[in-house]
Design an enzyme around this catalytic site. Structure first.
Site, short mmCIF file in Angstrom:
data_model
loop_
_atom_site.label_atom_id
_atom_site.label_comp_id
_atom_site.label_asym_id
_atom_site.label_seq_id
_atom_site.Cartn_x
_atom_site.Cartn_y
_atom_site.Cartn_z
N SER A 159 19.19 62.96 29.97
CA SER A 159 17.92 63.60 30.36
C SER A 159 16.94 62.53 30.81
O SER A 159 16.93 61.41 30.26
CB SER A 159 17.32 64.34 29.16
OG SER A 159 16.04 64.85 29.49
N TYR A 182 13.86 64.56 20.72
CA TYR A 182 14.78 64.89 21.83
C TYR A 182 15.00 63.65 22.70
O TYR A 182 16.13 63.28 23.01
CB TYR A 182 14.19 66.04 22.65
CG TYR A 182 15.01 66.40 23.88
CD1 TYR A 182 16.20 67.10 23.76
CD2 TYR A 182 14.57 66.05 25.17
CE1 TYR A 182 16.95 67.44 24.89
CE2 TYR A 182 15.31 66.39 26.30
CZ TYR A 182 16.50 67.08 26.15
OH TYR A 182 17.24 67.41 27.26
N ALA A 211 14.58 60.54 22.00
CA ALA A 211 15.31 59.48 21.28
C ALA A 211 16.81 59.78 21.25
O ALA A 211 17.64 58.87 21.43
CB ALA A 211 14.77 59.35 19.85
N LYS A 244 18.45 61.47 23.46
CA LYS A 244 18.99 61.32 24.81
C LYS A 244 19.08 59.85 25.21
O LYS A 244 20.07 59.42 25.81
CB LYS A 244 18.14 62.11 25.82
CG LYS A 244 18.31 63.62 25.69
CD LYS A 244 19.74 64.03 26.04
CE LYS A 244 19.94 65.53 26.07
NZ LYS A 244 21.29 65.92 26.51
N THR A 289 17.29 76.54 33.72
CA THR A 289 18.32 77.07 32.82
C THR A 289 17.62 77.72 31.63
O THR A 289 16.41 77.54 31.45
CB THR A 289 19.21 75.92 32.26
OG1 THR A 289 18.40 75.15 31.36
CG2 THR A 289 19.77 75.04 33.35
N1 LIG Z 1 17.41 72.33 31.68
C1 LIG Z 1 16.73 71.19 31.74
O1 LIG Z 1 15.59 71.14 32.22
C2 LIG Z 1 17.36 69.90 31.28
C3 LIG Z 1 16.69 68.70 31.57
C4 LIG Z 1 17.25 67.50 31.14
C5 LIG Z 1 18.45 67.51 30.47
N2 LIG Z 1 19.09 68.69 30.19
C6 LIG Z 1 20.35 68.63 29.45
O2 LIG Z 1 21.34 69.36 30.15
C7 LIG Z 1 22.34 69.81 29.22
C8 LIG Z 1 22.60 71.28 29.49
O3 LIG Z 1 21.42 72.01 29.18
P1 LIG Z 1 21.04 73.36 29.91
O4 LIG Z 1 19.73 73.17 30.52
O5 LIG Z 1 22.20 73.84 30.72
O6 LIG Z 1 20.79 74.28 28.62
P2 LIG Z 1 21.44 75.65 28.10
O7 LIG Z 1 21.56 76.61 29.21
O8 LIG Z 1 20.62 76.01 26.91
O9 LIG Z 1 22.91 75.20 27.63
C9 LIG Z 1 23.09 74.43 26.48
C10 LIG Z 1 24.57 74.37 26.17
O10 LIG Z 1 24.72 73.64 24.93
C11 LIG Z 1 25.64 74.35 24.12
N3 LIG Z 1 25.37 74.13 22.70
C12 LIG Z 1 24.18 74.15 22.06
N4 LIG Z 1 24.38 73.99 20.73
C13 LIG Z 1 25.72 73.86 20.55
C14 LIG Z 1 26.54 73.66 19.41
N5 LIG Z 1 26.02 73.57 18.17
N6 LIG Z 1 27.87 73.57 19.59
C15 LIG Z 1 28.42 73.67 20.83
N7 LIG Z 1 27.69 73.85 21.95
C16 LIG Z 1 26.35 73.94 21.80
C17 LIG Z 1 25.37 75.82 24.46
O11 LIG Z 1 26.49 76.60 24.10
P3 LIG Z 1 26.39 77.79 23.00
O12 LIG Z 1 25.11 78.53 23.27
O13 LIG Z 1 27.63 78.59 23.23
O14 LIG Z 1 26.39 77.09 21.69
C18 LIG Z 1 25.19 75.75 25.96
O15 LIG Z 1 26.44 75.82 26.60
C19 LIG Z 1 21.77 69.52 27.84
O16 LIG Z 1 22.37 68.35 27.32
C20 LIG Z 1 20.30 69.26 28.09
O17 LIG Z 1 19.72 68.42 27.11
C21 LIG Z 1 18.57 69.88 30.59
#
Ligand SMILES: NC(=O)c1ccc[n+]([C@@H]2O[C@H](COP(=O)([O-])OP(=O)(O)OC[C@H]3O[C@@H](n4cnc5c(N)ncnc54)[C@H](OP(=O)(O)O)[C@@H]3O)[C@@H](O)[C@H]2O)c1
Length: 250
Positions: free
Chosen positions: A137, A150, A152, A154, A185
């Site tokens: 991130s 968060y 930290a 990342k 997302t």
């Molecule tokens: N969206 C943003 O703005 C953004 C920005 C920077 C970085 N990111 C990073 O991008 C990545 C994907 O995030 P996203 O935005 O696509 O969010 P999201 O739609 O909320 O997806 C998060 C994913 O993490 C999985 N997850 C959460 N807890 C889990 C657990 N205990 N065990 C297994 N899987 C788990 C969820 O699966 P389940 O629900 O099935 O558990 C889901 O598939 C993350 O690492 C996030 O930190 C996102």
């Protein structure tokens, strides 16, 4: 070429979009997530297997990979997209919430990588390495108020991936980080809503005039999986439309 990939966090957002596109491009996909089942849109695809796995548990991760090992001996790629962003200032955020983020955002990539290494090695070659992609991130590069834990987790995940790149490169495995900015997302919607109380503000619109889409991030994942990226190892690649490039005081 072996085209088998494990996508951890393949049930939503960036990970789900990557799963859909990997299937379109002929990959065999193992998707992991903690929910009971994967979305109906991709659920009956015959090259897709969903394994329920809560990555907060090392035992659950080992069992998930035991199941994968029963069906396949080599992996071309591991994509770790699971993540949680629980906002709150350092003086008030609970230990439980911090532990959840450390478990999922930091220990998860390490534990899944550890399980995957022997299978990645099977498809590894010095001139065409197996690929590991960790979704980090820009919060780990340019941290935010109420995003301290968060950020930290990342930043630490970025370091973990960089060290893995140096340790596993000689074994023919390349490890890189894709670091998204605000991406459309369920996570960003939830963090923005919770942020109204905790004081957290998502980066929002980038200098390119919009926030990112899951496809923007998936495009870069595909670059890192491609032949064109076979000599890219140990980078943290922001996909944020330039958000972190300069402080925006306008
Ligand atoms: N969206 C943003 O703005 C953004 C920005 C920077 C970085 N990111 C990073 O991008 C990545 C994907 O995030 P996203 O935005 O696509 O969010 P999201 O739609 O909320 O997806 C998060 C994913 O993490 C999985 N997850 C959460 N807890 C889990 C657990 N205990 N065990 C297994 N899987 C788990 C969820 O699966 P389940 O629900 O099935 O558990 C889901 O598939 C993350 O690492 C996030 O930190 C996102």
């Amino acid at each position: 070429m072996d085209k088998t990939v494990v996508v951890v966090g393949g049930t939503s957002g960036i990970g789900l979009r990557a799963v859909e596109r990997l299937l379109e491009q002929g990959w065999t996909v193992w998707a992991l997530g903690s929910r009971e089942r994967l979305s109906a849109v991709v659920a009956d695809e015959e090259r897709l297997t969903y394994v329920q796995c809560d990555v907060r548990s090392a035992d659950a991760i080992r069992e998930a990979f035991d199941r994968i090992r029963q069906s396949c001996s080599s992996l071309r790629a591991l994509i770790y997209s699971a993540g949680v962003n629980i906002t709150g200032e350092l003086g008030t955020i609970s230990l439980e919430d911090a532990d959840v983020m450390f478990d999922i955002n930091l220990k998860g990539p390490w534990l899944t990588l550890r399980e995957a290494i022997p299978m990645l090695r099977e498809s590894a070659a010095p001139d065409d390495p197996a690929r590991v992609i960790v979704i980090g991130s820009i919060g780990g590069i340019r941290p935010k108020v109420s995003g301290g834990i968060y950020g930290a987790t990342k930043a630490a995940a970025h370091v973990l991936a960089q060290v893995a790149a140096a340790e596993l490169g000689p074994q023919g495995i390349a490890v890189n980080v894709v670091a998204p900015g605000s991406t459309d997302t369920p996570m960003i919607a939830a963090a923005t809503k919770a942020g109204a109380e905790s004081g957290y503000r998502a980066s929002g619109t980038s200098p390119l005039g919009r926030i990112g889409s899951p496809d923007d991030v998936a495009d870069v994942i595909f670059f890192l999986l491609s032949d064109a990226a076979k000599y890219v190892n140990g980078v943290v690649l922001p996909v944020d439309g330039g958000t972190r490039a300069a402080y925006n005081n306008r």
